[in-house]
Design an enzyme around this catalytic site. Structure first.
Site, PDB file in Angstrom:
ATOM      1  N   LYS A  22     -34.363  25.305  13.097  1.00 16.46           N
ATOM      2  CA  LYS A  22     -33.935  24.875  14.185  1.00 16.46           C
ATOM      3  C   LYS A  22     -33.000  23.248  13.921  1.00 16.46           C
ATOM      4  O   LYS A  22     -32.182  23.087  14.406  1.00 16.46           O
ATOM      5  CB  LYS A  22     -35.424  24.036  14.769  1.00 16.46           C
ATOM      6  N   ASN A  23     -33.470  22.737  12.903  1.00 16.09           N
ATOM      7  CA  ASN A  23     -32.903  21.201  12.520  1.00 16.09           C
ATOM      8  C   ASN A  23     -31.578  21.589  11.779  1.00 16.09           C
ATOM      9  O   ASN A  23     -30.793  20.604  11.562  1.00 16.09           O
ATOM     10  CB  ASN A  23     -33.789  20.565  11.679  1.00 16.09           C
ATOM     11  N   ARG A  92     -34.513  14.925  21.812  1.00 17.77           N
ATOM     12  CA  ARG A  92     -33.776  13.758  21.326  1.00 17.77           C
ATOM     13  C   ARG A  92     -32.443  14.131  20.554  1.00 17.77           C
ATOM     14  O   ARG A  92     -31.536  13.286  20.245  1.00 17.77           O
ATOM     15  CB  ARG A  92     -34.581  12.903  20.447  1.00 17.77           C
ATOM     16  N   CYS A 116     -40.635   8.590  20.954  1.00 20.77           N
ATOM     17  CA  CYS A 116     -41.256   9.822  21.081  1.00 20.77           C
ATOM     18  C   CYS A 116     -42.579   9.967  20.572  1.00 20.77           C
ATOM     19  O   CYS A 116     -42.868   8.794  20.035  1.00 20.77           O
ATOM     20  CB  CYS A 116     -40.642  11.181  20.669  1.00 20.77           C
ATOM     21  N   ARG A 121     -38.078   5.507  16.749  1.00 22.32           N
ATOM     22  CA  ARG A 121     -36.986   6.738  16.633  1.00 22.32           C
ATOM     23  C   ARG A 121     -35.699   5.951  17.268  1.00 22.32           C
ATOM     24  O   ARG A 121     -34.799   6.612  17.900  1.00 22.32           O
ATOM     25  CB  ARG A 121     -37.156   8.093  17.070  1.00 22.32           C
ATOM     26  N   ASP A 304     -42.014  16.680   8.122  1.00 24.99           N
ATOM     27  CA  ASP A 304     -42.455  17.856   9.282  1.00 24.99           C
ATOM     28  C   ASP A 304     -43.614  18.922   8.723  1.00 24.99           C
ATOM     29  O   ASP A 304     -43.854  19.692   9.418  1.00 24.99           O
ATOM     30  CB  ASP A 304     -41.096  18.562   9.575  1.00 24.99           C
ATOM     31  N   ARG A 397     -40.899  24.498  21.524  1.00 21.13           N
ATOM     32  CA  ARG A 397     -39.583  23.903  21.179  1.00 21.13           C
ATOM     33  C   ARG A 397     -39.011  24.259  19.856  1.00 21.13           C
ATOM     34  O   ARG A 397     -37.848  24.192  19.634  1.00 21.13           O
ATOM     35  CB  ARG A 397     -39.755  22.021  20.971  1.00 21.13           C
TER      36      ARG A 397
HETATM   37  N1  EPU Z   1     -34.101   5.543  11.790  1.00 23.03           N
HETATM   38  C1  EPU Z   1     -33.668   4.043  12.107  1.00 23.03           C
HETATM   39  N2  EPU Z   1     -32.361   4.139  12.819  1.00 23.03           N
HETATM   40  C2  EPU Z   1     -31.556   5.087  12.976  1.00 23.03           C
HETATM   41  C3  EPU Z   1     -31.993   6.263  12.528  1.00 23.03           C
HETATM   42  C4  EPU Z   1     -33.246   6.645  11.966  1.00 23.03           C
HETATM   43  O1  EPU Z   1     -34.194   3.278  11.956  1.00 23.03           O
HETATM   44  O2  EPU Z   1     -30.459   4.746  13.845  1.00 23.03           O
HETATM   45  C5  EPU Z   1     -35.247   5.600  11.038  1.00 23.03           C
HETATM   46  C6  EPU Z   1     -36.295   6.522  11.819  1.00 23.03           C
HETATM   47  O3  EPU Z   1     -37.010   5.755  13.255  1.00 23.03           O
HETATM   48  C7  EPU Z   1     -37.198   6.856  10.981  1.00 23.03           C
HETATM   49  C8  EPU Z   1     -36.078   7.308   9.651  1.00 23.03           C
HETATM   50  O4  EPU Z   1     -35.054   6.455  10.073  1.00 23.03           O
HETATM   51  O5  EPU Z   1     -38.164   5.996  10.639  1.00 23.03           O
HETATM   52  C9  EPU Z   1     -35.751   8.571   9.510  1.00 23.03           C
HETATM   53  O6  EPU Z   1     -35.262   9.216  10.703  1.00 23.03           O
HETATM   54  P1  EPU Z   1     -34.270  10.351  10.778  1.00 23.03           P
HETATM   55  O7  EPU Z   1     -32.981   9.595  11.342  1.00 23.03           O
HETATM   56  O8  EPU Z   1     -33.979  10.862   9.495  1.00 23.03           O
HETATM   57  O9  EPU Z   1     -35.163  11.445  11.634  1.00 23.03           O
HETATM   58  P2  EPU Z   1     -34.236  12.411  12.641  1.00 23.03           P
HETATM   59  O10 EPU Z   1     -32.718  12.531  12.129  1.00 23.03           O
HETATM   60  O11 EPU Z   1     -34.257  11.541  14.057  1.00 23.03           O
HETATM   61  C10 EPU Z   1     -34.730  14.547  11.919  1.00 23.03           C
HETATM   62  C11 EPU Z   1     -35.325  15.863  12.380  1.00 23.03           C
HETATM   63  C12 EPU Z   1     -36.723  15.536  12.463  1.00 23.03           C
HETATM   64  C13 EPU Z   1     -37.403  15.125  10.814  1.00 23.03           C
HETATM   65  C14 EPU Z   1     -36.713  14.036  10.395  1.00 23.03           C
HETATM   66  C15 EPU Z   1     -36.974  13.637   9.285  1.00 23.03           C
HETATM   67  C16 EPU Z   1     -33.737  16.902  13.598  1.00 23.03           C
HETATM   68  C17 EPU Z   1     -33.352  17.428  14.858  1.00 23.03           C
HETATM   69  N3  EPU Z   1     -34.743  16.269  13.550  1.00 23.03           N
HETATM   70  O12 EPU Z   1     -35.048  13.562  12.605  1.00 23.03           O
HETATM   71  O13 EPU Z   1     -37.415  16.615  12.829  1.00 23.03           O
HETATM   72  O14 EPU Z   1     -38.769  14.798  11.136  1.00 23.03           O
HETATM   73  O15 EPU Z   1     -35.144  14.251  10.566  1.00 23.03           O
HETATM   74  O16 EPU Z   1     -36.917  14.549   8.115  1.00 23.03           O
HETATM   75  O17 EPU Z   1     -33.076  17.225  12.478  1.00 23.03           O
HETATM   76  C18 EPU Z   1     -39.149  17.976  13.931  1.00 23.03           C
HETATM   77  O18 EPU Z   1     -38.427  18.972  13.707  1.00 23.03           O
HETATM   78  O19 EPU Z   1     -40.254  18.256  14.247  1.00 23.03           O
HETATM   79  C19 EPU Z   1     -38.542  16.566  13.715  1.00 23.03           C
HETATM   80  C20 EPU Z   1     -39.521  15.735  14.129  1.00 23.03           C
END
Ligand code: EPU
Length: 418
Positions: A22-23, A92, A116, A121, A304, A397
């Site tokens: 998915k990701n 998101r 969420c 996030r 995850d 999802r």
């Molecule tokens: N963060 C910030 N500011 C930003 C972006 C991130 O403070 O602008 C913080 C987040 O709040 C978090 C950390 O940085 O504490 C890491 O978040 P990241 O941005 O890496 O997460 P994401 O890109 O929103 C993706 C996956 C998630 C997975 C995380 C961590 C996708 C679509 N989603 O989320 O997947 O948990 O990386 O590996 O790729 C899931 O599939 O269930 C899922 C939540």
């Protein structure tokens, strides 16, 4: 709404095949916006999040065609630039459209994703990087309004290695003028899969898979064929399910090198793990030992899989300390596990799990995607009747036909209307 009903206590046995990630699929579909011409994507999982991004991209003028084993994506004639609130609030990851739309259309209007269940996030790092590349950005009525001429390459340092942030900026940078360097970039396999797609389209990217990614902007990109990597979180979920039920399961179509951290922890817990190329065999043992985990960016233990591993630790001998370092509220599954008899104490970002001999079946409620998977695993191992996991739209999802795949391994699991 549907619920998942499980009669637990049966060891899972047999072979199961993993779907596409998915990701990886979500950023790759967003990446298709960058190139004129038709793309052919293979191994796209059939999930609710994928249908959501298809709906948003259709509104942008993208044409899709579907076959048994491919998804055609044609972004030749883009007409829109907006991702509306009613769709973004259900997923998101829609923020991934921001970078490609700005790069290709020079403007984007994307509903700002809210928090969420697992944390606030924010997307400040995505926005800050795009501003550094010359975008003009303001927030109005809950929408990010972004405009830019041709984006300019920039030196970007991410305070935190953000996965979708790295992907978004990489996509913005491939059509920018000049060189972009991303420092402290995320090195998850999904980032690399996106870089592989973009390179095939004609982008110049180096260093993906490490923490410094360099991108030289090009004028245009073309449509290509690409096969999405297998889902490492689904792989891990099956591995834990096999261990938890004392089963013997061969997981095929997976990439063992993407689940190294989990493999090590399962071995330390006494679980049998055997690797042959493209396949992992997991054999449960009489006794699972408690082991500690700390969630980390790749190649560390993935956040995850934290909830699913916690379910396993609930039936281990001894105790396990689980530390969540990525998201601030990712223990929402704990109160539901406790309803099944788990002994878990939370202190800040740490959960102390004292293993019990067994979990007992109970009605429980899913609160997010991975928490739902954790409760299904708990249900598969639980004794004493039916576990009913409600609100499984969360599960749909991100897991393709999880109930059907578990049935194939001998589990008594089915859906019922709530
Ligand atoms: N963060 C910030 N500011 C930003 C972006 C991130 O403070 O602008 C913080 C987040 O709040 C978090 C950390 O940085 O504490 C890491 O978040 P990241 O941005 O890496 O997460 P994401 O890109 O929103 C993706 C996956 C998630 C997975 C995380 C961590 C996708 C679509 N989603 O989320 O997947 O948990 O990386 O590996 O790729 C899931 O599939 O269930 C899922 C939540």
């Amino acid at each position: 709404m549907e619920k998942m009903v499980i009669e637990g206590g049966r060891p899972l046995r047999g072979a199961v095949s993993v779907s596409g990630a998915k990701n990886a699929a979500l950023p790759i579909m967003a990446g298709c916006l960058l190139g004129g011409g038709r793309h052919v994507l293979r191994n796209v999982p059939r999930l609710r999040d994928i249908s959501t991004i298809v709906r948003i991209m259709e509104q942008l003028g993208v044409r899709f065609d579907e076959g048994e084993d491919f998804l055609g994506v044609d972004a030749s004639d883009l007409s829109g630039y907006e991702a509306p609130y009613d769709l973004v609030r259900t997923m998101r990851a829609s923020i991934l459209l921001l970078g490609p739309l700005l790069a290709r259309q020079g403007k984007a209007r994307i509903s700002l994703p809210g928090g969420c269940a697992i944390g606030a996030r924010p997307v400040n790092l995505h926005l800050r990087a795009l501003v550094a590349m010359g975008a003009d950005m303001h927030l109005d009525q809950g929408y990010i309004h972004a405009t830019a001429g041709r984006l300019k390459g920039a030196d970007i340092f991410f305070d935190i290695p953000t996965v979708t942030g790295t992907e978004n900026i990489m996509m913005a940078a491939v059509l920018a003028e000049g060189r972009t360097v991303l420092r402290n970039a995320a090195n998850e396999p999904e980032v690399k899969d996106l870089a592989d797609l973009l390179r095939a389209m004609g982008a110049q990217i180096e260093g993906d898979g490490g923490d410094i990614i360099t991108i030289e902007g090009v004028e245009s990109l073309k449509g290509v064929e690409h096969t999405i990597i297998p889902d490492r979180i689904e792989t891990g979920t099956f591995m834990i399910a096999a261990a938890m039920t004392g089963g013997d399961v061969s997981i095929s179509g997976c990439r063992p090198e993407h689940v190294g951290a989990l493999m090590e922890k399962l071995k330390s817990a006494g679980v049998g793990v055997e690797v042959v190329p493209g396949c992992i065999r997991v054999q449960g043992s009489e006794e699972i030992r408690g082991v500690d985990i700390k969630t980390m960016p790749f190649p560390g233990f993935p956040t995850d899989l934290q909830a699913q591993f916690m379910a396993l630790m609930c039936v281990a001998r001894g105790s396990s300390l689980i530390r969540e370092t990525i998201f601030e509220n990712r223990f929402i599954h704990v109160s539901e596990l406790k309803r099944m008899g788990a002994d878990i104490e939370i202190n800040g970002n740490q959960a102390l799990v004292r293993g019990r001999e067994r979990l007992s079946a109970a009605p429980v409620m899913a609160t997010d995607l991975r928490a739902s998977a954790c409760l299904v695993l708990a249900g598969l191992a639980a004794e004493g009747g039916r576990t009913e996991v409600s609100r499984i739209y969360h599960l749909d999802r991100g897991y393709e036909a999880l109930d059907v795949k578990f049935q194939g391994l001998g589990a008594a699991i089915w859906r019922e209307k709530e």
